[in-house]
Design an enzyme around this catalytic site. Structure first.
Site, PDB file in Angstrom:
ATOM      1  N   GLU A   1       0.843  -1.203   0.000  1.00 44.47           N
ATOM      2  CA  GLU A   1       0.000   0.000   0.000  1.00 44.47           C
ATOM      3  C   GLU A   1       0.880   1.255   0.000  1.00 44.47           C
ATOM      4  O   GLU A   1       0.827   2.087   0.913  1.00 44.47           O
ATOM      5  CB  GLU A   1      -0.983  -0.019   1.169  1.00 44.47           C
ATOM      6  CG  GLU A   1      -1.989  -1.154   1.004  1.00 44.47           C
ATOM      7  CD  GLU A   1      -3.137  -1.144   2.003  1.00 44.47           C
ATOM      8  OE1 GLU A   1      -2.999  -0.565   3.076  1.00 44.47           O
ATOM      9  OE2 GLU A   1      -4.187  -1.745   1.691  1.00 44.47           O
TER      10      GLU A   1
ATOM     11  N   GLU B   1      -5.193  -8.444  -1.508  1.00 42.20           N
ATOM     12  CA  GLU B   1      -5.932  -8.283  -0.244  1.00 42.20           C
ATOM     13  C   GLU B   1      -7.383  -7.988  -0.562  1.00 42.20           C
ATOM     14  O   GLU B   1      -7.673  -7.140  -1.421  1.00 42.20           O
ATOM     15  CB  GLU B   1      -5.396  -7.114   0.596  1.00 42.20           C
ATOM     16  CG  GLU B   1      -4.101  -7.381   1.299  1.00 42.20           C
ATOM     17  CD  GLU B   1      -3.695  -6.225   2.210  1.00 42.20           C
ATOM     18  OE1 GLU B   1      -4.585  -5.562   2.795  1.00 42.20           O
ATOM     19  OE2 GLU B   1      -2.482  -5.992   2.333  1.00 42.20           O
TER      20      GLU B   1
HETATM   21  C1  BGP Z   1      -4.448  -3.022   4.628  1.00 45.43           C
HETATM   22  C2  BGP Z   1      -3.134  -3.540   5.072  1.00 45.43           C
HETATM   23  C3  BGP Z   1      -3.128  -4.789   5.855  1.00 45.43           C
HETATM   24  C4  BGP Z   1      -4.408  -5.094   6.591  1.00 45.43           C
HETATM   25  C5  BGP Z   1      -5.671  -4.660   5.921  1.00 45.43           C
HETATM   26  C6  BGP Z   1      -6.904  -4.671   6.769  1.00 45.43           C
HETATM   27  O1  BGP Z   1      -4.416  -1.634   4.771  1.00 45.43           O
HETATM   28  O2  BGP Z   1      -2.247  -3.734   3.993  1.00 45.43           O
HETATM   29  O3  BGP Z   1      -1.967  -4.832   6.604  1.00 45.43           O
HETATM   30  O4  BGP Z   1      -4.342  -5.017   7.915  1.00 45.43           O
HETATM   31  O5  BGP Z   1      -5.581  -3.417   5.312  1.00 45.43           O
HETATM   32  O6  BGP Z   1      -6.923  -3.535   7.581  1.00 45.43           O
HETATM   33  P1  BGP Z   1      -7.192  -3.568   9.136  1.00 45.43           P
HETATM   34  O7  BGP Z   1      -6.213  -4.556   9.671  1.00 45.43           O
HETATM   35  O8  BGP Z   1      -6.960  -2.209   9.626  1.00 45.43           O
HETATM   36  O9  BGP Z   1      -8.599  -4.026   9.293  1.00 45.43           O
END
Ligand code: BGP
Length: 491
Positions: free
Chosen positions: A200, A388
């Protein structure tokens, strides 16, 4: 028709949210190790304890407050830090990879902890014990025919580089990073083919990613550090192809869709401008040059980048092989400054009345995924990989130990249906689908354990209590069918 035969069904994780063992095997401290947990629904932020230049100490909200110049983050002994144990992949990797294999994973996304390889970031020699750990992990994956996909930097910076060098603001950090990259590329060149550079990259703008103090007051410094990230990413691609021409090296961006609020042309224009916060990175990393709008923006802000002679050439030569992106939700662009907002992935978003949201306010929009796939593919003509996607939710363990998560199955089913349309009806070249947190991990945004994404439950709570045993949720059995049928059986 349907997904390609070699489609990568899998799942995604990140070292600092999953691995634990934060000082084991010679690992050094990373910035993520000094960030506390929080509570997303109560609005309690993740924090950092700092020793200030005048000798006093204080906690700050790590996202909304600047780290003052001269401050040094430290571990407060009365505070719980979720990354220290996380869900302990470090000691459970064999068991976990066996479970991924049972589900039929073809690929597994993970990241390497930079501080496991170079504990301080600027060390001359790598830490053999750290290198060996990932050898063992990759061997375990390959044993089951699972292709590792490795994120080189997932929200990760050695604490020492932040404190001694101000992280990515200092050009020398590119060299330290490249030493790390060269080490892991040479070491794992026969085990890992698929790489991602910066997770990201569009969210890497704060102290915890860049190591810049007073970041909000220094947009010129942030721009400079981001330039260093982009040069480093391009150098990674160039070096990787020299070491192994078969490497596939991708960029990684959070690409949430956003829509103009209505037919007012000004809202469409606003949408174009807001999209640039994402397309800037895809433009640089896919086309190989800074887009004109970015030069104009910097000029207006009085920002002049320090560039070395061959930086632009490096950017031009280091374009990526594929685009990896995360997609969770969407937003609305409007010129109305008082429009109602909700939470979203590491940011906030304007509320869209057509969409429902999860418990943390993230708006659920499967069609938006199809739109993003079209937008990215027909702009850049690079293969795409969804690295993701998923639903953060509170899971309940029943008395008999079962975990029923139909909400998660439904979320993913809807997104896979749209993915399929993008492939079958729109002709998008899609390499794979890696749901986030395929096994429960610590939340990046809120530091919580209760916000779970996994097909596999891990017994660990927000205070560090739990025996870390693994349990299959209903979604585990559902996703197994999805993997085995190459996305045909979604019932
Ligand atoms: C993205 C990241 C991850 C992950 C995901 C879910 O921003 O790359 O590391 O955690 O989102 O977000 P969160 O964990 O805040 O729910």
């Amino acid at each position: 028709m349907g997904f390609r035969k070699d489609f990568f069904w899998g799942g995604a994780t990140a070292a600092n949210q999953y691995e634990g063992g934060y000082l084991s095997g010679g690992k050094g401290l990373a910035l993520q190790d000094v960030i506390t947990g929080g509570d997303g629904r109560q609005g309690i932020p993740r924090r950092m304890a700092l020793k200030l230049a005048d000798g006093s100490t204080k906690f700050i909200d790590r996202r909304n407050e600047d780290v003052p110049a001269g401050a040094v983050p430290y571990i407060d002994e009365n505070t719980y830090y979720p990354s220290h144990v996380a869900t302990d992949f470090y000691h459970h990797y064999k068991e976990d990879i066996a479970l991924f294999a049972q589900m039929g994973f073809k690929s597994f996304r993970m990241s390497i902890n930079w501080t496991r390889i170079f504990p301080h970031g600027d060390d001359e020699q790598p830490n053999e014990e750290g290198l060996k750990f990932y050898d063992d992990v990759f061997d375990e994956c390959l044993k089951y025919g699972i292709e590792p996909q490795v994120t080189i930097i997932h929200f990760d910076l050695p604490l020492n580089l932040a404190v001694q060098y101000e992280g990515w603001l200092d050009r020398r950090t590119i060299d330290f990073y490249m030493r790390y990259v060269e080490t892991i590329f040479n070491r794992y060149k026969d085990k890992v083919k698929y790489w991602l550079t910066f997770n990201e990259i569009n969210f890497c703008r704060d102290y915890t990613n860049l190591g810049i103090t007073e970041a909000s007051k220094r947009p010129d410094k942030v721009a400079q550090a981001v330039h260093h990230l982009l040069v480093a990413a391009a150098k990674t691609v160039i070096l990787g192809h020299e070491i192994n021409p078969d490497f596939m090296i991708g960029m990684m961006i959070n690409f949430s869709e956003s829509y103009p609020e209505d037919m007012n042309p000004l809202n469409t224009l606003q949408n174009i401008v807001e999209q640039r916060a994402r397309t800037f990175y895809t433009d640089v990393q896919c086309f190989g040059y800074y887009p004109e709008y970015k030069w104009i923006e910097y000029k207006k802000a009085g920002i002049e980048l320090n560039m070395e002679e061959d930086d632009l050439d490096i950017l031009a030569r280091g374009t990526v092989d594929y685009i990896g992106f995360s997609y969770y939700s969407s937003s609305v662009a409007t010129i109305n400054k008082t429009a109602k907002k909700t939470q979203s992935n590491l940011t906030s978003a304007v509320v869209n009345p057509y969409l429902k949201a999860n418990d943390w306010g993230w708006q659920i929009d499967p069609v938006g995924l199809r739109i993003v796939l079209n937008r990215l593919y027909y702009t850049y003509h690079k293969p795409l990989w969804i690295v993701e996607n998923g639903l953060g939710a509170i899971d309940v363990v029943e008395e008999d130990g079962s975990i029923h998560d139909p909400y998660r199955i439904d979320y993913m089913r809807q997104h896979i249906i749209e993915m399929k349309k993008a492939v079958d009806e729109d002709g998008v070249d899609l390499m794979g689908y890696m749901p986030w947190g395929c096994i429960d991990v610590v939340s990046a945004g809120t530091g919580e354990m209760r916000k779970r994404y996994g097909f596999i439950y891990v017994d660990m709570d927000d205070d560090g209590h739990g025996d870390l045993h693994r349990a299959k949720k209903d979604s585990f059995y559902w996703y197994k069918k999805v993997c085995e049928s190459n996305g045909e059986d979604l019932d």
